[in-house]
Write an enzyme that holds these catalytic residues in place. Sequence first.
Site, PDB file in Angstrom:
ATOM      1  N   ALA A   8       0.433  28.142 -22.523  1.00 50.12           N
ATOM      2  CA  ALA A   8       1.847  27.833 -22.756  1.00 50.12           C
ATOM      3  C   ALA A   8       2.503  27.288 -21.492  1.00 50.12           C
ATOM      4  CB  ALA A   8       2.572  29.088 -23.232  1.00 50.12           C
ATOM      5  N   TYR A  13      45.367  44.411 -34.986  1.00 47.66           N
ATOM      6  CA  TYR A  13      45.199  44.149 -33.557  1.00 47.66           C
ATOM      7  C   TYR A  13      46.554  43.864 -32.941  1.00 47.66           C
ATOM      8  CZ  TYR A  13      43.097  41.912 -29.409  1.00 47.66           C
ATOM      9  OH  TYR A  13      42.728  41.569 -28.143  1.00 47.66           O
ATOM     10  N   ARG A  15       8.588  15.354 -23.818  1.00 43.30           N
ATOM     11  CA  ARG A  15       9.077  14.554 -24.953  1.00 43.30           C
ATOM     12  C   ARG A  15      10.053  15.311 -25.858  1.00 43.30           C
ATOM     13  NH1 ARG A  15       3.626  12.699 -27.328  1.00 43.30           N
ATOM     14  NH2 ARG A  15       2.821  14.291 -25.937  1.00 43.30           N
ATOM     15  N   GLU A  45     -13.293  13.694 -24.917  1.00 41.05           N
ATOM     16  CA  GLU A  45     -11.870  13.363 -25.013  1.00 41.05           C
ATOM     17  C   GLU A  45     -11.694  11.889 -25.363  1.00 41.05           C
ATOM     18  OE1 GLU A  45      -9.241  15.704 -24.805  1.00 41.05           O
ATOM     19  OE2 GLU A  45     -11.083  16.806 -25.124  1.00 41.05           O
ATOM     20  N   GLY A  76      -5.019  20.833 -16.283  1.00 42.33           N
ATOM     21  CA  GLY A  76      -5.915  20.726 -17.434  1.00 42.33           C
ATOM     22  C   GLY A  76      -6.097  22.045 -18.160  1.00 42.33           C
ATOM     23  N   GLY A  95      -9.807  15.140 -28.972  1.00 45.11           N
ATOM     24  CA  GLY A  95     -11.193  15.228 -28.525  1.00 45.11           C
ATOM     25  C   GLY A  95     -12.107  15.207 -29.745  1.00 45.11           C
ATOM     26  N   GLY A 146       2.589  23.956 -20.586  1.00 45.44           N
ATOM     27  CA  GLY A 146       3.040  22.559 -20.694  1.00 45.44           C
ATOM     28  C   GLY A 146       4.563  22.441 -20.668  1.00 45.44           C
TER      29      GLY A 146
END
Length: 454
Positions: A7, A383, A13, A150, A76, A135, A9
């Site tokens: 997690a 109130y 985008r 890949e 990687g 891949g 990354g």
Amino acid sequence: MQITILAAGQGKRMNSRLPKVLQPIAGQAMLSHVLSTSRSLGPRTLCVVVGHGGDQVRAALAAPDIVWAEQAQQLGTGHAVQQAMPMLGDEGTVLVLYGDVPLIRAQTLRKLVEAAGSSRVALLTVNLADPSGYGRIVRNLNGQVVAIVEEKDASAEQKGIGEVNTGIMCVPASLLRGWLGRLQNNNAQAEYYLTDIIGMAVGDGVEVVTQQPAAEWEVLGVNNKAQLAELERIHQRNLADALLAQGVTLLDPARIDIRGELLCGRDVEIDVGCVFEGRVELADGARVGANCVLRNVKVGENTRIAPFCHFDGAEIGAGGVLGPYARLRPGTTLAEDVHVGNFVEIKNSQIAAHSKANHLSYLGDATIGSGVNIGAGTITCNYDGVNKSRTVIEDDVFIGSDTQLVAPVRVGKGATLGAGTTLTQDAPANALTISRARQLTLTDWQRPVKKKKD
Ligand code: UD1
Ligand code: CA
């Protein structure tokens, strides 16, 4: 079995300040879906590898059963798993999952873990009509997996392979540790590829087996908002299908959104455009009209909710009639057969059986008995700018329209308040209380007349 979830990354985008794995599906971070699925498999260790926005991710999903690993630089997928290895033991297998592949199902993973056993590498693969970007699974003439190549390193012939690596795999821990230590980054992307361990496994004579998910959507990843939206729809459709299978009537299964838990009894009917958040319970025969938002709500048997209602933190009894355009706020409890009509807002109030507030009212911090009729335009003035005060309305009270109850104030059993009353002191039981200027008619009064311009 141990699990590591990648997690780290950034999710450039996404064009968002929120780290990618915290982007929501059904109102919950993608990573939190993967965590729930992981937990259902009962792993010995659950290790999450974070990088970009790591502090934010940790803070959002901290739990005692998670160990965190840091991947400061994204070199990687192989490098990412390397960061998890110090947290993992050598016994058993390691299941590798991804924080941005949120819809993977436990049953698929169980099969993968079984296929790996204690000594095999098990890969989750899928055949795609358009495999570009992924891949490719390279097999020999006997159909045995020999490598993953890949896209960027693939030959033209290899690019023609339709079977791709989903990234999800289960690998014996001690072997994985050895292979990761041998990874090199002399490839097109200068990355440490996790996928290179497949070639190493084959070289070491370790069997590599494959499994496929029952549905392709299980292995879809999310890199942008379009894919996030696509997975949201798939997930919602799955939730809707489960409700249909259970016997719930959905006027359109494509137009319901569940962002939490929706528990339905028998013969529940839900019209289009409804959103359910938190934990919502709809008892037998409950009906929800179009375009309602219900959050942390319990709805009793055979209660009817007309369109455009917004309920949050409320408990509604059986046989109720609510809406359209009703708003219930936290702390609201309605007993059986309570009617709440249009433009009525109720907050932190308890209303006993058979009472009605059918039009244009604000009831806040009120205790209302049974058989009470609240006229249109009734307001509890709860109130004073500093303090909240309670209004108590006993059984069988009739409140005329356009009444203000200045709290703290009590209306005795069976009392009637005349329309237009501003109640500042308690109203006695069984009597008419009214505070209204006497009506006056001036018969000799002249309406002003406009002068005609000449
Ligand atoms: C990877 C696989 C590819 C597979 C594809 C499926 C490798 C080398 N390739 O490709 O075979 O078809 O996934 O989507 O594994 N991550 C980190 N740290 C890193 C790099 C990645 O945490 O240093 C995480 C990413 O956040 C993401 C996942 O690993 O969740 C996959 O990374 P990504 O860059 O998308 O992998 P691909 O190159 O697309
Ligand atoms: Ca990718």
